[in-house]
Design an enzyme around this catalytic site. Structure first.
Site, PDB file in Angstrom:
ATOM      1  N   CYS A   1       0.587  -1.517   0.019  1.00 50.06           N
ATOM      2  CA  CYS A   1      -0.111  -0.107  -0.040  1.00 50.06           C
ATOM      3  C   CYS A   1       0.889   1.446   0.163  1.00 50.06           C
ATOM      4  O   CYS A   1       1.282   1.374   1.100  1.00 50.06           O
ATOM      5  CB  CYS A   1      -0.815  -0.126   0.905  1.00 50.06           C
ATOM      6  SG  CYS A   1      -1.815   1.263   1.081  1.00 50.06           S
TER       7      CYS A   1
ATOM      8  N   CYS B   1      -0.625   4.293   1.692  1.00 50.86           N
ATOM      9  CA  CYS B   1      -0.333   3.971   3.003  1.00 50.86           C
ATOM     10  C   CYS B   1       0.786   4.373   3.503  1.00 50.86           C
ATOM     11  O   CYS B   1       1.348   4.637   5.093  1.00 50.86           O
ATOM     12  CB  CYS B   1      -0.762   2.944   4.163  1.00 50.86           C
ATOM     13  SG  CYS B   1      -1.914   2.180   3.220  1.00 50.86           S
ATOM     14  N   ASP B   2       1.743   3.410   2.626  1.00 47.06           N
ATOM     15  CA  ASP B   2       3.163   3.153   3.357  1.00 47.06           C
ATOM     16  C   ASP B   2       4.035   4.223   3.097  1.00 47.06           C
ATOM     17  O   ASP B   2       5.652   4.308   2.976  1.00 47.06           O
ATOM     18  CB  ASP B   2       3.813   2.190   3.541  1.00 47.06           C
ATOM     19  CG  ASP B   2       3.609   1.359   4.447  1.00 47.06           C
ATOM     20  OD1 ASP B   2       2.686   1.339   5.735  1.00 47.06           O
ATOM     21  OD2 ASP B   2       2.643  -0.198   4.116  1.00 47.06           O
TER      22      ASP B   2
END
Ligand code: NAP
Length: 309
Positions: free
Chosen positions: A135, A138-139
């Protein structure tokens, strides 16, 4: 244990689930949704949705999911952010266990979607969350001014690669062949980005690491098995998804990959159980098609409930 029998329980909370919730709430079926711990589904991990009609400037995935939820709740959808553990569809009313509690329902709409597939290359397990992710939204921000890899040749890979250029100094997309499933517009956006290099005929054989986490990978050319080493501190796997159906315990007919097979319109192999969205869809897998199917499933469930009287 509860004696209350609901008209409809919706399992899952992406665009399919919320649209099913909106329609069944407006049909006065007083639906109950189990949205899961991570409510909103995969679009919670998407940065910009540019192809959902009605948003000329695009919209963030999480923002859209919040709006869909609010819209459905306004008409009476009850949402619990809990995961369904197991179901018993062998007799009616259907039984659904949620965190040890039993719920009963005359009909069920399954909208659990799909989850990311991991590559399974050597060393991957150890580096999950230490450099390897599925992701970018997200990261991605953890990789400022670093070199990262994206694995895959579909829209997800192109989207992740383009998004990652906000942070990374260089993004290398590795794809196992030279034909790309990605749509032309998304491929070209990535290919024309000066921070992105796209390398066909490259598979990850194994991941390399040092004390601080991921340090690189051994790549293989699938045509002749030759290998090379590449350095990176981050890697994003974007090779597709698998449907979330194991909680069904094989009670609903699926294909070999676990995708639910619809029988009559959106009704599954169990009469009174319907399914919509990515958990069914091996072809389109778009937010708009999932929402459309959620609408169909709610209408099908409403008609089916009427026929039972
Ligand atoms: P996808 O289209 O199925 O592409 C998966 C990619 O991963 C393919 O290039 C595939 O290679 C590769 N792959 C699969 N297994 C692999 C393995 N074991 N090792 C190495 N490579 C592997 O999946 P997706 O990109 O996640 O897209 C799924 C759906 O969502 C699509 O319909 C897409 O249009 C949609 N989507 C849309 C958007 C958007 O419009 N904004 C964004 C993301 C996704 P092969 O081609 O060789 O099989």
């Amino acid at each position: 244990m509860t004696d209350e029998v609901r008209n409809v329980i919706i399992i899952g909370s992406g665009p399919a689930g919320y649209t099913a919730g909106l329609y069944s709430a407006r049909a006065l079926l007083e639906p109950l949704m189990f949205a899961g711990y991570m409510s909103g589904g995969q679009l919670m991990l998407t940065s910009d949705i540019e192809n959902f009609p009605g948003y000329p400037e695009g919209i963030g995935g999480p923002e859209m999911m919040i709006q869909l939820r609010e819209q459905a709740e306004r008409f009476g959808l009850e949402v619990q952010d809990k995961n369904v553990e197991k179901v018993d569809f062998s007799e009616k009313p259907f039984k659904i266990w949620v965190e040890g509690e039993l719920f009963l329902s005359k009909s069920v709409i399954i909208c659990t979607g799909a989850e990311s597939i991991w590559l399974g290359a050597e060393g991957e397990e150890e580096q999950k969350g230490r450099g390897i992710s599925t992701c970018a939204t997200c990261d991605g921000a953890f990789f400022r001014e670093q070199e990262v890899l994206v694995i895959g040749g579909g829209d997800s890979a192109m989207e992740e690669a383009t998004f990652l250029t906000r942070f990374a100094s260089k993004v290398t997309v590795l794809h196992r062949r030279d034909v790309f499933r990605a749509s032309k517009v998304m491929y070209e956006r990535a290919a024309n980005n000066p921070k992105i290099e796209i390398r066909p005929f490259r598979s990850v054989k194994s991941w390399l690491s040092d004390d601080s986490g991921l340090s690189g990978a051994i790549l293989e050319d699938p045509r002749d098995g030759s290998t090379e080493e590449i350095s990176c501190t981050g890697a994003f796997i974007a090779i597709g998804h698998k449907p979330i159906t194991t909680f069904l315990g094989g009670q609903i007919e699926t294909d070999n990959s676990g995708y639910i097979l619809p029988k009559t319109h959106t009704m599954t192999s169990v009469s009174g159980v319907f399914a919509a969205g990515d958990v069914v869809d091996t072809r389109y897998r778009q937010a708009i098609t999932a929402a459309g199917m959620g609408c169909q499933a709610a209408i099908d469930a409403e008609k089916w409930l009427e026929e039972q009287h």
